[in-house]
Design an enzyme around this catalytic site. Sequence first.
Site, PDB file in Angstrom:
ATOM      1  N   HIS A 160      30.861  43.920  36.055  1.00 46.34           N
ATOM      2  CA  HIS A 160      30.794  42.847  35.054  1.00 46.34           C
ATOM      3  C   HIS A 160      30.091  43.289  33.772  1.00 46.34           C
ATOM      4  O   HIS A 160      30.198  42.616  32.735  1.00 46.34           O
ATOM      5  CB  HIS A 160      30.058  41.628  35.617  1.00 46.34           C
ATOM      6  CG  HIS A 160      30.809  40.918  36.697  1.00 46.34           C
ATOM      7  ND1 HIS A 160      32.093  40.461  36.534  1.00 46.34           N
ATOM      8  CD2 HIS A 160      30.438  40.590  37.967  1.00 46.34           C
ATOM      9  CE1 HIS A 160      32.500  39.876  37.643  1.00 46.34           C
ATOM     10  NE2 HIS A 160      31.514  39.944  38.532  1.00 46.34           N
ATOM     11  N   ASP A 196      37.414  43.864  43.826  1.00 44.29           N
ATOM     12  CA  ASP A 196      36.437  42.788  44.000  1.00 44.29           C
ATOM     13  C   ASP A 196      37.121  41.436  43.763  1.00 44.29           C
ATOM     14  O   ASP A 196      38.074  41.337  42.970  1.00 44.29           O
ATOM     15  CB  ASP A 196      35.314  42.995  42.985  1.00 44.29           C
ATOM     16  CG  ASP A 196      34.108  42.105  43.227  1.00 44.29           C
ATOM     17  OD1 ASP A 196      33.123  42.601  43.783  1.00 44.29           O
ATOM     18  OD2 ASP A 196      34.154  40.924  42.835  1.00 44.29           O
ATOM     19  N   HIS A 198      35.990  38.985  42.080  1.00 37.72           N
ATOM     20  CA  HIS A 198      35.764  38.560  40.702  1.00 37.72           C
ATOM     21  C   HIS A 198      36.246  39.624  39.721  1.00 37.72           C
ATOM     22  O   HIS A 198      36.033  40.813  39.939  1.00 37.72           O
ATOM     23  CB  HIS A 198      34.276  38.276  40.468  1.00 37.72           C
ATOM     24  CG  HIS A 198      33.721  37.234  41.387  1.00 37.72           C
ATOM     25  ND1 HIS A 198      33.075  37.554  42.564  1.00 37.72           N
ATOM     26  CD2 HIS A 198      33.730  35.883  41.316  1.00 37.72           C
ATOM     27  CE1 HIS A 198      32.700  36.439  43.181  1.00 37.72           C
ATOM     28  NE2 HIS A 198      33.086  35.422  42.442  1.00 37.72           N
ATOM     29  N   ASP A 285      34.040  41.129  48.733  1.00 36.42           N
ATOM     30  CA  ASP A 285      33.899  39.673  48.701  1.00 36.42           C
ATOM     31  C   ASP A 285      35.249  38.967  48.754  1.00 36.42           C
ATOM     32  O   ASP A 285      35.317  37.748  48.585  1.00 36.42           O
ATOM     33  CB  ASP A 285      33.083  39.214  47.487  1.00 36.42           C
ATOM     34  CG  ASP A 285      33.539  39.844  46.188  1.00 36.42           C
ATOM     35  OD1 ASP A 285      34.457  40.686  46.199  1.00 36.42           O
ATOM     36  OD2 ASP A 285      32.958  39.489  45.128  1.00 36.42           O
TER      37      ASP A 285
END
Length: 343
Positions: A160, A196, A198, A285
Site C-alpha cells: 500500500h 493480496d 486488498h 487474506d
Amino acid sequence: MRLYHSETTKVRRAQTELHDGALVPPFECPERVDLVLAGLEERGLGEVCAPNEHGLAPVLAVHDRDYVAFLEHCWTEWQAAGHAGEAIPNIWPARTLRGDRIPDSVAGRLGYYALACETSICAGTFEAAMASKDVAVSAVDHVLETGTPAFGLCRPPGHHAASDQFGGYCFFNNAAIAAQRALDAGRRRVAVLDVDFHHGKGTQQIFYARDDVLVASIHGDPAVTFPYFLGYADERGEGAGEGCNLNLPLPPGTSMTRWVAALDEALAWIREGDCELLVVSLGVDTFAGDPISAFRLESDDFLEVGRRLAGLGLPTVFLLEGGYAVEEIGVNVAKVLSGFERG
C-alpha cells in the site's frame, strides 16, 4: 527455498487502529511473524536466514527522500510536540484543500504523508520498516544470484505504500524495492503479481508510468472494498507504462474457482510480457476466515496457488503482505510455498 526473517521486524508494536469507528488493537501484529515461522518450520520448507543490512539506498530508489525522513523522525517529533497517544492523522489535503504545501507541524505532515487513518506510527515503526526492507532486498538478491526461489517474511507489509505516502499498515513498498533492485542489477523487465485481497495501490502508483515493471493485481472490487479510490479495471498505466498495469477486481464472496480464473489471466498476461523475474506480493487474506477481507479461499487452495505460480517458470521471490486470520496465516503461507516447490 531460502527464507529470510529478521526479529527486528517485530519491534513495531502499535496499540491502536481505527476500525469500524473504534480504536482497536491492530490486526497487523507481531504475532503474525511467529505464526508464519512456525508454519514454515513445521513443513521443513528451508533454511531461515537473517538478512543483510542494506541502508537507505534501496528505499530511496523508489521513495521520496523527504517522506523517508518524515518516517524516520515522526515518532520523536510527535512525542516532543506533547501528544499522548500514537501518531494518527486527522486531516488530509483533500479535494477542497491545498496539496502543494507541506506543513511544518508534525501533525500536519502526518496527514500530508498518510493515505488513511487506520495505521498509527509508534515506537519502532521506522526500525521495523527498515528491517522489512532488508528482508525483501536480501531475498531478491538471493534469487538474482542463484536463480532459485526465496521468501521474505516482511513485516510491516509494503504494497500500500506509495512513493511518498504510508497506510494500510505499509511504510516502505517492499515489492517495489525488490523490483527496482532487480532492474538495477541488470534485469530488463520485472513482473510484480499482487495476490493480496486488498489492491496494492502503492505498487501501482510507483510503476504506473513505466514499462520496465509489469504490475498485476487480483483483489476485492474497490467499489466496495478498501482502498476504494484505486484498483479499477480501467487503470492500465499511462505514458510509457500504458498497458503495463492489470487490475482484476472481484466481488465479495469470490471462491477459488473464480479467483483462480483471474490468476490464470494474470499469469498469461505476465507470460506475454517477456519478464525476467517475478515478485509475488503474497497476501493470504484471501482466506475465508480472514477478519478484514471477503474472499472464500480455503487453506488447501493455497497449494494450487503455489503450483500455478511455479508454472510461470520465472525466478521468483515471495514477499509477505497481508493475512490477518492469525491462527491460519502460517499454514496458508506454507502451503503456497509448498505448492510452488512441488510445481
